[in-house]
Design an enzyme around this catalytic site. Sequence first.
Site, PDB file in Angstrom:
ATOM      1  N   LEU A 156       0.816  -1.229   0.000  1.00  0.00           N
ATOM      2  CA  LEU A 156       0.000   0.000   0.000  1.00  0.00           C
ATOM      3  C   LEU A 156       0.842   1.269   0.000  1.00  0.00           C
ATOM      4  CD1 LEU A 156      -2.728  -0.948   2.662  1.00  0.00           C
ATOM      5  CD2 LEU A 156      -2.968  -0.958   0.172  1.00  0.00           C
ATOM      6  N   GLY A 157       2.051   1.155   0.528  1.00  0.00           N
ATOM      7  CA  GLY A 157       2.878   2.366   0.589  1.00  0.00           C
ATOM      8  C   GLY A 157       4.277   2.038   1.035  1.00  0.00           C
ATOM      9  N   GLY A 159       7.537   4.316   2.702  1.00  0.00           N
ATOM     10  CA  GLY A 159       8.188   5.565   3.080  1.00  0.00           C
ATOM     11  C   GLY A 159       9.623   5.285   3.482  1.00  0.00           C
ATOM     12  N   SER A 160      10.295   6.306   4.021  1.00  0.00           N
ATOM     13  CA  SER A 160      11.689   6.115   4.429  1.00  0.00           C
ATOM     14  C   SER A 160      11.772   5.304   5.716  1.00  0.00           C
ATOM     15  CB  SER A 160      12.376   7.460   4.625  1.00  0.00           C
ATOM     16  OG  SER A 160      11.522   8.519   4.350  1.00  0.00           O
ATOM     17  N   PHE A 161      10.636   5.174   6.432  1.00  0.00           N
ATOM     18  CA  PHE A 161      10.696   4.506   7.729  1.00  0.00           C
ATOM     19  C   PHE A 161       9.915   3.203   7.779  1.00  0.00           C
ATOM     20  CE2 PHE A 161      11.209   9.065   8.327  1.00  0.00           C
ATOM     21  CZ  PHE A 161      12.477   9.079   8.880  1.00  0.00           C
ATOM     22  N   GLY A 162       9.428   2.740   6.631  1.00  0.00           N
ATOM     23  CA  GLY A 162       8.703   1.478   6.651  1.00  0.00           C
ATOM     24  C   GLY A 162       7.951   1.185   5.363  1.00  0.00           C
ATOM     25  N   VAL A 163       7.473  -0.051   5.292  1.00  0.00           N
ATOM     26  CA  VAL A 163       6.674  -0.492   4.155  1.00  0.00           C
ATOM     27  C   VAL A 163       5.321  -0.965   4.682  1.00  0.00           C
ATOM     28  CG1 VAL A 163       6.685  -1.869   2.042  1.00  0.00           C
ATOM     29  CG2 VAL A 163       8.840  -1.397   3.211  1.00  0.00           C
ATOM     30  N   LYS A 165       2.453  -2.733   8.849  1.00  0.00           N
ATOM     31  CA  LYS A 165       3.580  -1.844   8.568  1.00  0.00           C
ATOM     32  C   LYS A 165       4.838  -2.485   9.143  1.00  0.00           C
ATOM     33  CE  LYS A 165       3.630   2.887   8.839  1.00  0.00           C
ATOM     34  NZ  LYS A 165       3.739   4.241   9.447  1.00  0.00           N
ATOM     35  N   ASP A 207       2.356  15.219  11.656  1.00  0.00           N
ATOM     36  CA  ASP A 207       2.437  14.888  10.230  1.00  0.00           C
ATOM     37  C   ASP A 207       1.030  14.802   9.636  1.00  0.00           C
ATOM     38  OD1 ASP A 207       3.768  14.374   7.856  1.00  0.00           O
ATOM     39  OD2 ASP A 207       4.108  12.254   8.279  1.00  0.00           O
TER      40      ASP A 207
HETATM   41  P1  ADP Z   1       4.054   5.699   5.749  1.00  0.00           P
HETATM   42  O1  ADP Z   1       5.011   5.734   6.880  1.00  0.00           O
HETATM   43  O2  ADP Z   1       4.524   4.902   4.586  1.00  0.00           O
HETATM   44  O3  ADP Z   1       3.543   7.056   5.356  1.00  0.00           O
HETATM   45  P2  ADP Z   1       1.301   5.148   6.604  1.00  0.00           P
HETATM   46  O4  ADP Z   1       0.969   4.672   7.988  1.00  0.00           O
HETATM   47  O5  ADP Z   1       0.953   6.548   6.273  1.00  0.00           O
HETATM   48  O6  ADP Z   1       2.827   4.818   6.342  1.00  0.00           O
HETATM   49  O7  ADP Z   1       0.579   4.162   5.580  1.00  0.00           O
HETATM   50  C1  ADP Z   1       0.860   4.215   4.189  1.00  0.00           C
HETATM   51  C2  ADP Z   1      -0.414   4.040   3.398  1.00  0.00           C
HETATM   52  O8  ADP Z   1      -1.024   2.779   3.691  1.00  0.00           O
HETATM   53  C3  ADP Z   1      -1.481   5.065   3.703  1.00  0.00           C
HETATM   54  O9  ADP Z   1      -1.329   6.238   2.946  1.00  0.00           O
HETATM   55  C4  ADP Z   1      -2.760   4.334   3.349  1.00  0.00           C
HETATM   56  O10 ADP Z   1      -2.979   4.388   1.953  1.00  0.00           O
HETATM   57  C5  ADP Z   1      -2.434   2.902   3.722  1.00  0.00           C
HETATM   58  N1  ADP Z   1      -2.917   2.572   5.079  1.00  0.00           N
HETATM   59  C6  ADP Z   1      -2.262   2.714   6.245  1.00  0.00           C
HETATM   60  N2  ADP Z   1      -3.002   2.307   7.289  1.00  0.00           N
HETATM   61  C7  ADP Z   1      -4.176   1.886   6.787  1.00  0.00           C
HETATM   62  C8  ADP Z   1      -5.385   1.323   7.351  1.00  0.00           C
HETATM   63  N3  ADP Z   1      -5.524   1.116   8.674  1.00  0.00           N
HETATM   64  N4  ADP Z   1      -6.385   0.995   6.509  1.00  0.00           N
HETATM   65  C9  ADP Z   1      -6.258   1.175   5.174  1.00  0.00           C
HETATM   66  N5  ADP Z   1      -5.169   1.688   4.587  1.00  0.00           N
HETATM   67  C10 ADP Z   1      -4.126   2.045   5.361  1.00  0.00           C
END
Ligand code: ADP
Length: 352
Positions: free
Chosen positions: A28-29, A31-35, A55, A167
Amino acid sequence: FDMFVLAFVERLFRPTFRKDDFVLGKKLGEGSFGVVYRVTLANKPSSKEGDLVLKKATEYGAVEIWMNERVRRACANSCADFVYGFLERSTKKTPEYWLIWQFEGDATLADLLQSRDFPYNVETLIIGEVQDLPKRLERENRIIQTIIRQLLFALDGLHSTGIVHRDIKPQNIIFSEGSRTFKIIDLGAATDLRVGINYIPKEFLLDPRYAAPEQYIMSTQTPSAPSAPVATALSPVLWQLNLPDRFDIYSTGLIFLQMAFPGLRTDNSLIQFNRQLKRCDYDLVAWRKTVEPRCGSELRRGFELLDLDGGIGWELLTSMVRYKARQRLSAKAALAHPYFDKEGLLALSFMQ
Ligand code: ADP
Ligand code: MG
């Protein structure tokens, strides 16, 4: 003391998990601190596909687990529903923390904002049906008001618990399909001032697009990194002095702005706006004076929306986006602002 006993008992009766319990799905995503992945429980093939989110985080995962545990007990509805977090002791040198949440839904506010149909796409999500009504400014204002109210409500929960998110941005706001409300995610940069967790400001974690001008949460006079007990004793005072929660309010104000002005929804246009605002000494009224006389129909429409009902929306916006933290409204005070006197969208969905 009670809080710790409760936490212990609660943890005792909650299921625990380990790495092998999960089957990884779509990413789903990153970042620099996790997947972040969608996942399912391995021993529950009957469960819906990917009904959890995982995550895999670096060293900051420890803080994120702590924050999520705290939110779960103190203000559960503010953030995505946290299930469990643990340290994955693999052969790797660096620690890897695994955090599990319920999958809340497919769309973040960033996804919804990028659609040409915004804010009507959100109206459909909240009400659960497509409305055959003329697309009017008043209707858009009502949807935006509902979104902002939900955001402030979630923030008020966090701030009352003593947590500053740091954030807040559309990418970190998820639409929960279950509750039909927006919830906050990504507590990786959050700070808890009451117990001194993550006390040292990690300014490099801040997203410059949405960060308030003070950048650092605490003023420079604040002693850096006191031991935890000292922080506990001092923090309520520091909270009063520095109003660190107003950092999130500034970011929320920028989201309000992006909702009102379609032209400010891209990264580049937001960065350009930030430059313009800085040149105006962070005075939104001054910014308006410089852009309004020569602005196109799209920008004009945004001002029209904020000027509805005697300019009450503009009044709220300018009470959130201000240079000095102490001049910004708190989340609680913003919720009591007359902009929210008119009925929002939720009332409608309750009537069904
Ligand atoms: P990052 O540190 O990569 O920004 P996030 O916690 O923001 O991590 O999660 C990255 C992405 O994963 C979010 O932008 C969202 O699209 C998806 N995501 C995270 N948590 C949830 C959740 N509980 N339900 C659905 N999608 C989620
Ligand atoms: Mg994020």
